[in-house]
Design a protein around this motif. Structure first.
Motif, PDB file in Angstrom:
ATOM      1  N   LYS A   1       0.833  -1.194   0.000  1.00  0.00           N
ATOM      2  CA  LYS A   1       0.000   0.000   0.000  1.00  0.00           C
ATOM      3  C   LYS A   1       0.873   1.252   0.000  1.00  0.00           C
ATOM      4  N   ASP A   2       0.312   2.352  -0.510  1.00  0.00           N
ATOM      5  CA  ASP A   2       1.019   3.628  -0.423  1.00  0.00           C
ATOM      6  C   ASP A   2       0.524   4.413   0.789  1.00  0.00           C
ATOM      7  N   GLY A   3       0.945   5.660   0.929  1.00  0.00           N
ATOM      8  CA  GLY A   3       0.568   6.469   2.090  1.00  0.00           C
ATOM      9  C   GLY A   3      -0.905   6.793   2.168  1.00  0.00           C
ATOM     10  N   PHE A   4      -1.625   6.588   1.064  1.00  0.00           N
ATOM     11  CA  PHE A   4      -3.063   6.866   1.034  1.00  0.00           C
ATOM     12  C   PHE A   4      -3.881   5.578   1.097  1.00  0.00           C
ATOM     13  N   ASN A   5      -3.221   4.468   1.470  1.00  0.00           N
ATOM     14  CA  ASN A   5      -3.852   3.154   1.594  1.00  0.00           C
ATOM     15  C   ASN A   5      -4.343   2.618   0.252  1.00  0.00           C
ATOM     16  N   LYS A   6      -3.742   3.075  -0.828  1.00  0.00           N
ATOM     17  CA  LYS A   6      -4.069   2.559  -2.152  1.00  0.00           C
ATOM     18  C   LYS A   6      -3.085   1.449  -2.497  1.00  0.00           C
ATOM     19  N   THR A   7      -3.606   0.383  -3.086  1.00  0.00           N
ATOM     20  CA  THR A   7      -2.750  -0.736  -3.447  1.00  0.00           C
ATOM     21  C   THR A   7      -1.798  -0.350  -4.564  1.00  0.00           C
ATOM     22  N   VAL A   8      -0.507  -0.566  -4.328  1.00  0.00           N
ATOM     23  CA  VAL A   8       0.519  -0.275  -5.317  1.00  0.00           C
ATOM     24  C   VAL A   8       0.719  -1.477  -6.231  1.00  0.00           C
ATOM     25  N   CYS A   9       0.810  -2.661  -5.629  1.00  0.00           N
ATOM     26  CA  CYS A   9       0.968  -3.889  -6.404  1.00  0.00           C
ATOM     27  C   CYS A   9       0.694  -5.082  -5.498  1.00  0.00           C
ATOM     28  N   GLU A  10       0.487  -6.244  -6.119  1.00  0.00           N
ATOM     29  CA  GLU A  10       0.315  -7.495  -5.375  1.00  0.00           C
ATOM     30  C   GLU A  10       1.629  -8.264  -5.356  1.00  0.00           C
ATOM     31  N   VAL A  11       1.930  -8.864  -4.221  1.00  0.00           N
ATOM     32  CA  VAL A  11       3.160  -9.652  -4.101  1.00  0.00           C
ATOM     33  C   VAL A  11       2.873 -11.050  -3.562  1.00  0.00           C
ATOM     34  N   GLY A  12       1.604 -11.405  -3.466  1.00  0.00           N
ATOM     35  CA  GLY A  12       1.198 -12.735  -3.027  1.00  0.00           C
ATOM     36  C   GLY A  12      -0.247 -12.974  -3.416  1.00  0.00           C
ATOM     37  N   ILE A  13      -0.588 -14.229  -3.749  1.00  0.00           N
ATOM     38  CA  ILE A  13      -1.932 -14.580  -4.206  1.00  0.00           C
ATOM     39  C   ILE A  13      -2.366 -15.881  -3.545  1.00  0.00           C
ATOM     40  N   GLY A  14      -3.645 -15.937  -3.117  1.00  0.00           N
ATOM     41  CA  GLY A  14      -4.157 -17.154  -2.503  1.00  0.00           C
ATOM     42  C   GLY A  14      -5.549 -17.516  -2.982  1.00  0.00           C
ATOM     43  N   GLU A  15      -5.820 -18.816  -3.022  1.00  0.00           N
ATOM     44  CA  GLU A  15      -7.148 -19.341  -3.341  1.00  0.00           C
ATOM     45  C   GLU A  15      -7.564 -20.301  -2.235  1.00  0.00           C
ATOM     46  N   VAL A  16      -8.878 -20.345  -1.967  1.00  0.00           N
ATOM     47  CA  VAL A  16      -9.394 -21.157  -0.863  1.00  0.00           C
ATOM     48  C   VAL A  16     -10.552 -22.030  -1.342  1.00  0.00           C
TER      49      VAL A  16
ATOM     50  N   VAL B   1      10.736 -12.460  -5.663  1.00  0.00           N
ATOM     51  CA  VAL B   1      10.178 -13.791  -5.431  1.00  0.00           C
ATOM     52  C   VAL B   1       8.836 -13.601  -4.730  1.00  0.00           C
ATOM     53  N   LEU B   2       7.760 -14.049  -5.373  1.00  0.00           N
ATOM     54  CA  LEU B   2       6.417 -13.856  -4.834  1.00  0.00           C
ATOM     55  C   LEU B   2       5.882 -15.161  -4.242  1.00  0.00           C
ATOM     56  N   VAL B   3       4.948 -15.037  -3.312  1.00  0.00           N
ATOM     57  CA  VAL B   3       4.395 -16.200  -2.625  1.00  0.00           C
ATOM     58  C   VAL B   3       2.964 -16.452  -3.083  1.00  0.00           C
ATOM     59  N   GLY B   4       2.625 -17.715  -3.249  1.00  0.00           N
ATOM     60  CA  GLY B   4       1.260 -18.124  -3.551  1.00  0.00           C
ATOM     61  C   GLY B   4       0.858 -19.246  -2.620  1.00  0.00           C
ATOM     62  N   TRP B   5      -0.418 -19.374  -2.365  1.00  0.00           N
ATOM     63  CA  TRP B   5      -0.874 -20.459  -1.502  1.00  0.00           C
ATOM     64  C   TRP B   5      -2.280 -20.870  -1.881  1.00  0.00           C
ATOM     65  N   GLN B   6      -2.547 -22.165  -1.685  1.00  0.00           N
ATOM     66  CA  GLN B   6      -3.864 -22.718  -1.953  1.00  0.00           C
ATOM     67  C   GLN B   6      -4.314 -23.509  -0.738  1.00  0.00           C
ATOM     68  N   VAL B   7      -5.429 -23.092  -0.171  1.00  0.00           N
ATOM     69  CA  VAL B   7      -5.982 -23.772   0.994  1.00  0.00           C
ATOM     70  C   VAL B   7      -7.140 -24.649   0.536  1.00  0.00           C
ATOM     71  N   ILE B   8      -7.052 -25.944   0.841  1.00  0.00           N
ATOM     72  CA  ILE B   8      -8.134 -26.890   0.552  1.00  0.00           C
ATOM     73  C   ILE B   8      -8.517 -27.537   1.876  1.00  0.00           C
ATOM     74  N   GLY B   9      -9.694 -27.204   2.378  1.00  0.00           N
ATOM     75  CA  GLY B   9     -10.068 -27.668   3.711  1.00  0.00           C
ATOM     76  C   GLY B   9      -9.183 -26.998   4.744  1.00  0.00           C
TER      77      GLY B   9
ATOM     78  N   MET C   1      -2.910 -26.130   3.653  1.00  0.00           N
ATOM     79  CA  MET C   1      -2.452 -25.016   2.845  1.00  0.00           C
ATOM     80  C   MET C   1      -1.137 -25.366   2.162  1.00  0.00           C
ATOM     81  N   ALA C   2      -1.151 -25.380   0.832  1.00  0.00           N
ATOM     82  CA  ALA C   2       0.062 -25.606   0.044  1.00  0.00           C
ATOM     83  C   ALA C   2       0.694 -24.254  -0.265  1.00  0.00           C
ATOM     84  N   ILE C   3       1.991 -24.140  -0.014  1.00  0.00           N
ATOM     85  CA  ILE C   3       2.715 -22.879  -0.207  1.00  0.00           C
ATOM     86  C   ILE C   3       3.592 -22.982  -1.451  1.00  0.00           C
ATOM     87  N   TYR C   4       3.533 -21.951  -2.295  1.00  0.00           N
ATOM     88  CA  TYR C   4       4.304 -21.908  -3.531  1.00  0.00           C
ATOM     89  C   TYR C   4       5.122 -20.617  -3.590  1.00  0.00           C
TER      90      TYR C   4
END
Length: 230
Positions: A72-87, A127-135, A138-141
């Motif tokens: 986030k920047d100083g105005f709480n606006k998202t600058v970019c994503e550095v991790g993604i998850g699915e559930v 290096v970005l992090v991804g994760w998938q939670v099933i039940g 949680m698998a970490i990538y």
């Protein structure tokens, strides 16, 4: 501690929704080891298109990720994503096609995020992090670039407890969680330094073989887009 006080005392009926799983169990735990408030990195439950997804060229999925680690920047606006998850909830954990599509979406979204970071800030070594939670699993990538190749590596699996009895797993996996936090901090350091400086790196638009700046994506093929729409 606030999250723990709200946990059921013993095994739950496992009939809660994905949104309940995210808000009650996944976010309270993962925020501790993934968010970095001092550097304005926050883990959030998404309800809109990602910043990097908006710039996706020809491969946009109708479904956006469930979770994102955002700068986030100083105005709480998202600058970019550095991790993604699915559930996936307990009720749907046996839906193999859904789970396969979710994993593909994690990969696509991480690639989009790497492309966005490179284009906006000139950073190629994140290096970005991804994760998938099933039940409760949680698998970490991790995803990074090696030349023009995007590599997504499965690191390991951890357990997301959803009751007080299951909290014992945290004590046996605390080293894994701490290693994950250190890996995220190290992998994001080039992005954080560049964003904080307000200046992008100087990058060349020429590839080693002399071709112009271009990206060839299998995710843009009709077959792959049809798979994601199914």
């Amino acid at each position: 501690m606030t999250a723990v006080q709200e946990f059921p005392e013993s095994d739950s009926t496992k009939d809660y929704t994905e949104s309940t799983s995210i808000s009650s169990f996944i976010l309270p735990l993962c925020r501790v080891f993934m968010s970095m408030p001092g550097q304005k990195v926050f883990l959030n439950f998404l309800d809109s298109t990602t910043e990097s997804g908006r710039s996706r060229n020809g491969s946009r999925s109708r479904k956006e990720p469930d979770l994102a680690l955002q700068i986030k920047d100083g105005f709480n606006k998202t600058v970019c994503e550095v991790g993604i998850g699915e559930v996936t909830s307990h009720a749907k954990k046996g839906h193999k096609k859904k789970n396969a599509k979710d994993l593909a979406r994690v990969g696509i979204s991480l690639k989009d995020a790497l492309d966005f970071i490179q284009d906006a800030y000139g950073v190629r070594d994140a290096v970005l992090v991804g994760w998938q939670v099933i039940g409760q699993s949680m698998a970490i990538y991790l995803m990074f670039k090696c030349g023009n190749l995007y590599i997504m590596v499965h690191v390991r699996d951890v357990t997301i407890p959803d009751n007080l009895t299951g909290l014992g797993t945290i004590s046996t996996q605390i080293k894994i969680w701490n290693d994950l936090r250190a890996t995220i901090e190290q992998g994001l350091s080039p992005v954080l330094e560049t964003v904080a400086s307000g200046k992008g790196r100087v990058i060349s638009t020429a590839f080693p073989l002399g071709s112009t700046h271009a990206r060839i994506e299998t995710t843009r093929t009709p077959e792959f887009k049809s798979f994601l729409r199914m």
